[in-house]
Scaffold this motif. Structure first.
Motif, short mmCIF file in Angstrom:
data_model
loop_
_atom_site.label_atom_id
_atom_site.label_comp_id
_atom_site.label_asym_id
_atom_site.label_seq_id
_atom_site.Cartn_x
_atom_site.Cartn_y
_atom_site.Cartn_z
N ASP A 1 46.66 -34.25 34.76
CA ASP A 1 45.97 -32.96 34.81
C ASP A 1 46.01 -32.35 33.42
O ASP A 1 47.02 -32.44 32.73
CB ASP A 1 46.66 -32.00 35.79
CG ASP A 1 46.64 -32.51 37.21
OD1 ASP A 1 45.64 -33.12 37.60
OD2 ASP A 1 47.63 -32.28 37.93
N ASP B 1 41.05 -32.85 36.18
CA ASP B 1 41.87 -33.76 36.97
C ASP B 1 41.37 -35.16 36.59
O ASP B 1 40.24 -35.53 36.90
CB ASP B 1 41.69 -33.49 38.46
CG ASP B 1 42.54 -34.39 39.32
OD1 ASP B 1 43.47 -35.03 38.79
OD2 ASP B 1 42.28 -34.46 40.54
N SER C 1 44.06 -23.23 28.30
CA SER C 1 44.12 -21.79 28.56
C SER C 1 44.38 -21.03 27.26
O SER C 1 44.94 -21.56 26.31
CB SER C 1 45.21 -21.47 29.57
OG SER C 1 46.47 -21.88 29.08
N VAL D 1 39.71 -24.09 31.33
CA VAL D 1 39.22 -25.41 31.75
C VAL D 1 40.35 -26.14 32.45
O VAL D 1 41.48 -26.16 31.98
CB VAL D 1 38.75 -26.24 30.53
CG1 VAL D 1 38.30 -27.62 30.96
CG2 VAL D 1 37.64 -25.53 29.79
N TYR D 2 40.02 -26.76 33.60
CA TYR D 2 40.98 -27.58 34.32
C TYR D 2 40.34 -28.95 34.56
O TYR D 2 39.23 -29.03 35.09
CB TYR D 2 41.36 -26.94 35.65
CG TYR D 2 42.22 -27.84 36.51
CD1 TYR D 2 43.58 -27.99 36.24
CD2 TYR D 2 41.69 -28.56 37.57
CE1 TYR D 2 44.37 -28.83 37.01
CE2 TYR D 2 42.47 -29.39 38.34
CZ TYR D 2 43.81 -29.52 38.06
OH TYR D 2 44.59 -30.35 38.81
N GLU E 1 43.37 -19.41 32.38
CA GLU E 1 42.91 -20.79 32.44
C GLU E 1 41.40 -20.84 32.25
O GLU E 1 40.65 -20.21 32.99
CB GLU E 1 43.29 -21.43 33.77
CG GLU E 1 44.79 -21.58 33.95
CD GLU E 1 45.15 -22.24 35.25
OE1 GLU E 1 44.27 -22.58 36.04
OE2 GLU E 1 46.36 -22.42 35.47
N THR F 1 45.01 -28.66 31.51
CA THR F 1 44.56 -27.28 31.62
C THR F 1 44.50 -26.67 30.22
O THR F 1 45.48 -26.72 29.49
CB THR F 1 45.52 -26.45 32.49
OG1 THR F 1 45.65 -27.07 33.77
CG2 THR F 1 45.02 -25.03 32.67
#
Length: 61
Positions: free
Chosen positions: A17, A31, A21, A28-29, A26, A19
């Motif tokens: 993952d 996976d 920030s 953009v995330y 946050e 992230t």
């Protein structure tokens, strides 16, 4: 070279993952999943799974 042969023969999945920030917000995330295996091995497994599912369907009928 032995490690690479083993990885290609069995396959490896790498998950992570990410992230991004700013100031605890946050933005953009992501996976991420990466599959590393030989194409031939994946095709063989696909054929094997298809044959097994066909046999199960015949047994049910």
């Amino acid at each position: 070279m032995d490690i690479l042969d083993t990885v290609l023969e069995t396959g490896v999945v790498i998950r992570g993952d990410l992230t991004i920030s700013i100031a605890d917000i946050e933005l953009v995330y992501l996976d991420l999943s990466v599959l590393l295996a030989s194409v031939q091995k994946l095709e063989d497994n696909k054929k094997k799974a298809y044959l097994e599912s066909s046999q199960t369907i015949r047994e049910v009928e």
